[in-house]
Design a protein around this motif. Structure first.
Motif, PDB file in Angstrom:
ATOM      1  N   MET A   1       0.874  -1.565   0.361  1.00 45.92           N
ATOM      2  CA  MET A   1      -0.100   0.178   0.040  1.00 45.92           C
ATOM      3  C   MET A   1       0.638   0.913   0.112  1.00 45.92           C
ATOM      4  SD  MET A   1      -3.200  -1.118   0.301  1.00 45.92           S
ATOM      5  CE  MET A   1      -4.206   0.452   1.077  1.00 45.92           C
ATOM      6  N   ARG A   2       0.606   1.946  -0.997  1.00 41.10           N
ATOM      7  CA  ARG A   2       0.587   3.249  -1.087  1.00 41.10           C
ATOM      8  C   ARG A   2      -0.278   4.614  -1.431  1.00 41.10           C
ATOM      9  NH1 ARG A   2       3.973  -0.266  -0.131  1.00 41.10           N
ATOM     10  NH2 ARG A   2       6.752  -0.716  -1.987  1.00 41.10           N
ATOM     11  N   SER A   3       0.945   5.889  -0.400  1.00 42.41           N
ATOM     12  CA  SER A   3      -0.229   7.203   0.053  1.00 42.41           C
ATOM     13  C   SER A   3       0.253   7.930  -1.236  1.00 42.41           C
ATOM     14  CB  SER A   3      -0.385   7.076   0.541  1.00 42.41           C
ATOM     15  OG  SER A   3       0.571   7.934   1.311  1.00 42.41           O
ATOM     16  N   ILE A   4      -0.078   8.316  -1.698  1.00 42.04           N
ATOM     17  CA  ILE A   4       0.415  10.133  -2.986  1.00 42.04           C
ATOM     18  C   ILE A   4      -1.156  11.526  -2.429  1.00 42.04           C
ATOM     19  CG2 ILE A   4       0.100  10.802  -5.443  1.00 42.04           C
ATOM     20  CD1 ILE A   4       0.456   7.830  -6.271  1.00 42.04           C
ATOM     21  N   GLY A   5      -0.304  12.124  -2.074  1.00 37.60           N
ATOM     22  CA  GLY A   5      -0.516  13.806  -1.610  1.00 37.60           C
ATOM     23  C   GLY A   5      -1.255  14.308  -3.581  1.00 37.60           C
ATOM     24  N   VAL A 322      -2.749   3.297  -3.139  1.00 33.94           N
ATOM     25  CA  VAL A 322      -2.168   2.580  -4.404  1.00 33.94           C
ATOM     26  C   VAL A 322      -2.110   1.366  -4.162  1.00 33.94           C
ATOM     27  CG1 VAL A 322      -0.497   2.409  -6.526  1.00 33.94           C
ATOM     28  CG2 VAL A 322      -1.280   4.807  -5.467  1.00 33.94           C
ATOM     29  N   ASP A 323      -2.676   0.829  -4.476  1.00 34.12           N
ATOM     30  CA  ASP A 323      -2.583  -1.350  -3.847  1.00 34.12           C
ATOM     31  C   ASP A 323      -1.520  -2.013  -4.802  1.00 34.12           C
ATOM     32  OD1 ASP A 323      -2.460  -4.040  -2.429  1.00 34.12           O
ATOM     33  OD2 ASP A 323      -4.872  -3.235  -2.039  1.00 34.12           O
ATOM     34  N   LEU A 324      -0.687  -2.062  -4.494  1.00 35.87           N
ATOM     35  CA  LEU A 324       0.459  -2.544  -5.577  1.00 35.87           C
ATOM     36  C   LEU A 324      -0.323  -4.484  -6.282  1.00 35.87           C
ATOM     37  CD1 LEU A 324       3.221  -2.093  -4.856  1.00 35.87           C
ATOM     38  CD2 LEU A 324       2.628  -1.218  -6.019  1.00 35.87           C
ATOM     39  N   LEU A 328      -5.221  -4.030 -11.686  1.00 41.68           N
ATOM     40  CA  LEU A 328      -5.517  -2.638 -12.420  1.00 41.68           C
ATOM     41  C   LEU A 328      -4.202  -1.252 -12.088  1.00 41.68           C
ATOM     42  CD1 LEU A 328      -9.507  -1.675 -12.521  1.00 41.68           C
ATOM     43  CD2 LEU A 328      -8.439  -2.749 -13.994  1.00 41.68           C
ATOM     44  N   VAL A 329      -2.972  -1.738 -11.408  1.00 42.85           N
ATOM     45  CA  VAL A 329      -1.433  -1.144 -11.397  1.00 42.85           C
ATOM     46  C   VAL A 329      -0.632  -1.805 -11.378  1.00 42.85           C
ATOM     47  CG1 VAL A 329      -0.641  -0.110  -9.447  1.00 42.85           C
ATOM     48  CG2 VAL A 329      -3.180  -0.287  -9.120  1.00 42.85           C
ATOM     49  N   LEU A 338       8.204   4.688  -5.496  1.00 39.92           N
ATOM     50  CA  LEU A 338       6.920   5.190  -4.212  1.00 39.92           C
ATOM     51  C   LEU A 338       7.668   5.518  -3.050  1.00 39.92           C
ATOM     52  CD1 LEU A 338       3.663   3.945  -5.737  1.00 39.92           C
ATOM     53  CD2 LEU A 338       4.980   6.443  -6.048  1.00 39.92           C
ATOM     54  N   ASP A 339       7.410   5.891  -2.100  1.00 38.21           N
ATOM     55  CA  ASP A 339       7.714   5.565  -0.691  1.00 38.21           C
ATOM     56  C   ASP A 339       6.579   5.237   0.154  1.00 38.21           C
ATOM     57  OD1 ASP A 339       9.271   7.774  -0.286  1.00 38.21           O
ATOM     58  OD2 ASP A 339       7.907   9.435   0.504  1.00 38.21           O
ATOM     59  N   THR A 340       7.286   4.446   1.035  1.00 34.68           N
ATOM     60  CA  THR A 340       6.484   3.056   1.155  1.00 34.68           C
ATOM     61  C   THR A 340       5.401   3.578   2.881  1.00 34.68           C
ATOM     62  OG1 THR A 340       8.199   3.641   3.425  1.00 34.68           O
ATOM     63  CG2 THR A 340       8.629   1.567   1.989  1.00 34.68           C
ATOM     64  N   TRP A 341       4.959   3.110   2.954  1.00 30.06           N
ATOM     65  CA  TRP A 341       2.966   3.296   3.305  1.00 30.06           C
ATOM     66  C   TRP A 341       3.295   3.820   4.950  1.00 30.06           C
ATOM     67  CZ3 TRP A 341      -1.498   3.742   1.635  1.00 30.06           C
ATOM     68  CH2 TRP A 341      -2.830   3.654   2.562  1.00 30.06           C
ATOM     69  N   PRO A 342       3.027   4.873   5.083  1.00 29.57           N
ATOM     70  CA  PRO A 342       3.451   6.118   6.270  1.00 29.57           C
ATOM     71  C   PRO A 342       2.966   5.136   7.577  1.00 29.57           C
ATOM     72  CG  PRO A 342       1.069   6.554   5.180  1.00 29.57           C
ATOM     73  CD  PRO A 342       1.901   5.878   4.653  1.00 29.57           C
ATOM     74  N   ASP A 343       4.285   5.153   8.838  1.00 27.52           N
ATOM     75  CA  ASP A 343       3.744   4.301  10.407  1.00 27.52           C
ATOM     76  C   ASP A 343       2.206   5.366  10.279  1.00 27.52           C
ATOM     77  OD1 ASP A 343       5.763   2.590   9.548  1.00 27.52           O
ATOM     78  OD2 ASP A 343       7.100   4.114  10.700  1.00 27.52           O
TER      79      ASP A 343
END
Length: 343
Positions: A1-5, A322-324, A328-329, A338-343
């Protein structure tokens, strides 16, 4: 899992997605170097955010990165359906507005000067701020110049087409719209896109992909359709215009780099002088104002300094997840940037 702002902005109707977090460290000793790294090793990021279900190809992306030039307060990498333009007026207007209104660069009431580093070099920006909002942005990028005049190419279904080749942050094929029956109105958008697609496809083999100072810049990405000039007072002109982005997109705005390219062509021909301006109007009725600042030189070419003025509005602030593992990804060249999923 990744997050993008994201901060979604629009200027002249063109949507720019400003990426404020979610991408890790990009190697490179300049913003151009960082751009080349993500282009070669992480292009999945561009494809992800410009494709369903996350986005669409009519959008642009502006990734905020650390600048390398000490004069700049922030850097940004531009990504579009056509690839990686080195500079863009509408994207710069949106990015400058976003970084000021979000506090990435502290805003100052009234007139404020900032510098952003694009892959093409420094963008010198004047923002006019009132009550915590950016009312207008005037941006000056690197000089524009005419690479070649009176080029011709056989275009299937359209015959022999004449164009001038101009650099203004990317290579543009500039076309006199009236010669091919266009008035640059909204109802012509589909026909303009078809003509632009055929022209750019046909012209690419004969157009250089090398900039004399920046090196490899990719195949021809843009065509700019020029309408007639209408004098406005003693120092200005208004003109309909349309910019085609390969593949298949007519911009909602007249585009800043398209406007700069038109100025360079006029300046080279002696049709406009220092201090004069043009207002380019898109088929949708939005406009930018480009002003001639003075002569320059780029690798022996007579060039021109100009600036572009416009305004941007905020559409949305969001975080994309974003779920790797999502089928669809395409994570084949995405996960490493991508950065790792934030703690």
């Amino acid at each position: 899992m990744r997050s993008i702002g994201l901060i979604d902005m629009q200027s002249g109707g063109d949507v720019s997605r400003i990426i404020t977090y979610g991408v890790g460290h990009l190697p490179g000793d300049s913003v151009l170097g960082k751009m080349r790294y993500i282009q070669q090793h992480g292009d999945g990021f561009r494809r992800l955010l410009l494709s369903e279900p996350y986005g669409d190809p009519y959008m642009s992306l502006d990734l905020i990165v650390e600048p390398s030039n000490p004069k700049a307060q922030a850097g940004y990498i531009i990504m579009e359906a056509m690839g990686y333009p080195l500079y863009s007026g509408s994207n710069t207007i949106c990015t400058a507005t976003a970084v000021l209104q979000s506090g990435i660069i502290p805003m100052v009431e009234g007139e404020q000067s900032i510098v952003l580093e694009s892959p093409a070099g420094l963008a010198h920006i004047k923002a006019y701020n009132e009550n915590g909002r950016v009312q207008s942005i005037t941006t000056q990028g690197e000089p524009a110049y005419v690479e070649a005049r009176d080029q011709e190419v056989d275009v299937p279904r359209y015959g022999r087409v004449r164009y001038d080749l101009v650099w203004s942050g990317a290579y543009f094929a500039l076309v006199d719209a009236a010669q091919y029956g266009f008035h640059l109105t909204a109802d012509e958008t589909t026909a303009l896109a078809a003509f632009g697609d055929a022209l750019v496809t046909a012209a690419r083999p004969q157009v250089t992909s090398q900039h004399p100072e920046l090196g490899e810049v990719g195949p021809l990405p843009f065509a700019h359709f020029m309408g007639p000039l209408e004098p406005v007072g003693d120092d200005g002109y208004r003109t309909p215009s349309a910019t085609y982005v390969h593949p298949g997109v007519i911009c909602r705005s007249p585009t800043g780099t398209g406007t700069s390219a038109r100025l360079a062509l006029m300046y080279d021909a002696g049709d406009i002088r220092d201090g004069q301006w043009i207002e380019t109007v898109s088929p949708r009725g939005s406009s930018f104002v480009g002003k001639v600042l003075g002569e320059a030189t780029v690798a022996g070419h007579r060039a021109v300094h100009s600036d572009i003025t416009g305004r941007a509005w905020t559409l949305a602030r969001s975080e994309i997840v974003v779920d790797l593992d999502d089928p669809l990804v395409d994570s084949s060249d995405l996960e490493d940037v991508l950065d790792t999923w934030p703690d």
